[in-house]
Motif scaffolding. Structure first.
Motif, PDB file in Angstrom:
ATOM      1  N   TRP A 110       0.824  -1.208   0.000  1.00  0.00           N
ATOM      2  CA  TRP A 110       0.000   0.000   0.000  1.00  0.00           C
ATOM      3  C   TRP A 110       0.861   1.262   0.000  1.00  0.00           C
ATOM      4  O   TRP A 110       0.635   2.178  -0.790  1.00  0.00           O
ATOM      5  CB  TRP A 110      -0.899   0.021   1.235  1.00  0.00           C
ATOM      6  N   VAL A 111       1.817   1.300   0.911  1.00  0.00           N
ATOM      7  CA  VAL A 111       2.650   2.492   1.024  1.00  0.00           C
ATOM      8  C   VAL A 111       3.491   2.687  -0.236  1.00  0.00           C
ATOM      9  O   VAL A 111       3.637   3.806  -0.739  1.00  0.00           O
ATOM     10  CB  VAL A 111       3.543   2.407   2.278  1.00  0.00           C
ATOM     11  N   GLY A 112       4.057   1.599  -0.769  1.00  0.00           N
ATOM     12  CA  GLY A 112       4.831   1.713  -2.000  1.00  0.00           C
ATOM     13  C   GLY A 112       3.982   2.205  -3.164  1.00  0.00           C
ATOM     14  O   GLY A 112       4.406   3.059  -3.950  1.00  0.00           O
ATOM     15  N   ALA A 113       2.757   1.659  -3.277  1.00  0.00           N
ATOM     16  CA  ALA A 113       1.869   2.091  -4.352  1.00  0.00           C
ATOM     17  C   ALA A 113       1.482   3.561  -4.185  1.00  0.00           C
ATOM     18  O   ALA A 113       1.398   4.310  -5.170  1.00  0.00           O
ATOM     19  CB  ALA A 113       0.615   1.216  -4.373  1.00  0.00           C
ATOM     20  N   ALA A 114       1.262   3.984  -2.938  1.00  0.00           N
ATOM     21  CA  ALA A 114       0.922   5.381  -2.692  1.00  0.00           C
ATOM     22  C   ALA A 114       2.064   6.306  -3.099  1.00  0.00           C
ATOM     23  O   ALA A 114       1.850   7.388  -3.652  1.00  0.00           O
ATOM     24  CB  ALA A 114       0.575   5.590  -1.212  1.00  0.00           C
ATOM     25  N   GLN A 115       3.306   5.852  -2.830  1.00  0.00           N
ATOM     26  CA  GLN A 115       4.448   6.678  -3.219  1.00  0.00           C
ATOM     27  C   GLN A 115       4.559   6.773  -4.742  1.00  0.00           C
ATOM     28  O   GLN A 115       4.798   7.864  -5.281  1.00  0.00           O
ATOM     29  CB  GLN A 115       5.737   6.118  -2.638  1.00  0.00           C
ATOM     30  N   LEU A 116       4.399   5.668  -5.428  1.00  0.00           N
ATOM     31  CA  LEU A 116       4.463   5.696  -6.896  1.00  0.00           C
ATOM     32  C   LEU A 116       3.356   6.582  -7.471  1.00  0.00           C
ATOM     33  O   LEU A 116       3.583   7.351  -8.418  1.00  0.00           O
ATOM     34  CB  LEU A 116       4.348   4.274  -7.451  1.00  0.00           C
ATOM     35  N   LEU A 117       2.166   6.474  -6.887  1.00  0.00           N
ATOM     36  CA  LEU A 117       1.054   7.297  -7.366  1.00  0.00           C
ATOM     37  C   LEU A 117       1.324   8.783  -7.107  1.00  0.00           C
ATOM     38  O   LEU A 117       1.036   9.637  -7.957  1.00  0.00           O
ATOM     39  CB  LEU A 117      -0.242   6.861  -6.685  1.00  0.00           C
TER      40      LEU A 117
END
Length: 346
Positions: free
Chosen positions: A161-168
């Motif tokens: 979740w956190v990684g995806a939020a950073q990429l987004l």
């Protein structure tokens, strides 16, 4: 509702669900300190909602392109609270539950809850705080459940979740930067187009004036095959000089100034115009006042040579110099019999 409002509503509902899930004790007998579980959740929800709701713009300033709140408006103590929650909530939860109940959903939901909070923190533009929080929950869950147990009980999902939020967030930042750049280019293109349209209108005016001035002379020249009478040659000379004036000093000219220059030339004076940019900033009535004064000076002049030049001086708009033949011979011995400075309107 804006995209930002929808995402905020989803975040509020999801964090509330995770908190409620922590209260659904599937095996109540394993709960040793129930009050501690409730207290940890009571700490979690306000902090999570603080990160969701803090700094939301008013309806008057919200646009439909808003995607996520910026983290710049959140104070430093909010980041500290998020890290405190990341430390306290999972450790308090696992401490409050007996060892054989720590893998129950109501206990492991604290891992997902902290993961959701850190995802929100990442979306609010605080990546360092978010990854520190993920590190804290990974360490705490590993100590209580073991590394493999922590990974199997939701830690992997929290990290994703956190990684995806950073990429987004990175993608949205780049998109916003590109959109801003595109807006600047569109504004520059619009300004260039407006400038070109203005120049085209100005060129059309000059062409129309040139045809008005030189058209009859050119028609007569073609008609006679170049065999012009003396009066016609004089008219052609005056037309050529008028066209040169339109090219050299268009901002100096209006009907009255043109009439004054034409009258001076018809009495035999040589008139030269130079517009070197001294009239910048003068518009409307100010420019009309300068032209009116110049027309008065031309009307009263008796010089054999007139030089009209815009002035770079901050207080002077136009300088008019008149010269006439003196006692000596040649242009270099001409006397200055007219010197007039037209002041810039204040």
């Amino acid at each position: 509702m804006t995209v930002r409002g929808v995402l905020s509503a989803i975040a509020l509902a999801f964090t509330a669900y995770l908190a409620a899930r922590g209260l659904l004790w599937t095996r109540p007998e394993t709960v040793v300190h129930g009050w501690l579980l409730v207290a940890s959740l009571a700490l979690y929800l306000p902090v999570a909602w603080l990160w969701i709701l803090w700094g939301r713009p008013s309806r008057a300033t919200t646009t439909r392109v808003d995607v996520a709140p910026a983290g710049a408006g959140l104070p430093g103590w909010a980041a500290g609270l998020a890290l405190v929650v990341a430390v306290v909530v999972p450790n308090a939860t696992f401490f409050a539950v007996a060892e054989d109940g720590r893998t129950q959903p109501f206990a492991t939901s604290s891992i997902g809850a902290i993961g959701a909070l850190m995802t929100i923190v990442m979306a609010r533009g605080r990546p360092v705080v978010a990854w520190i929080g993920i590190g804290v929950i990974a360490l705490s869950a590993s100590l209580w459940l073991g590394p493999l147990g922590a990974l199997s009980q939701g830690l992997v999902g929290s990290i994703v979740w956190v990684g995806a939020a950073q990429l987004l967030s990175i993608a949205l930042t780049r998109a916003a930067r590109d959109a801003e750049r595109l807006a600047e280019l569109q504004q520059a293109a619009s300004a260039w187009q407006a400038s070109q349209s203005g120049r085209q209108r100005e060129r059309r005016i000059h062409v129309q004036r040139a045809l008005q001035v030189a058209g009859p002379v050119l028609g007569r020249t073609i008609e006679t095959g170049g065999n012009l009478r003396a009066a016609e040659k004089e008219a052609a000379r005056l037309a050529e000089q008028s066209l040169r004036d339109e090219l050299r000093g268009p901002r100096l000219l209006d009907d009255a100034v043109r009439a004054g220059i034409d009258a001076a030339r018809r009495r035999g004076a040589a008139v030269t115009l130079f517009d070197e940019g001294g009239l910048e900033g003068l518009q409307g009535a100010e420019l009309a006042a300068v032209r009116a004064e110049l027309a008065d000076v031309l009307r009263d002049s008796a010089s054999e040579r007139l030089i009209i030049r815009t002035s770079p001086h901050p207080a002077v708009a136009v300088t008019v110099v008149g010269r006439s033949a003196g006692d000596g011979a040649g242009g270099d011995d001409d006397d200055v019999d007219l010197w007039h400075e037209i002041r810039r309107p204040r």
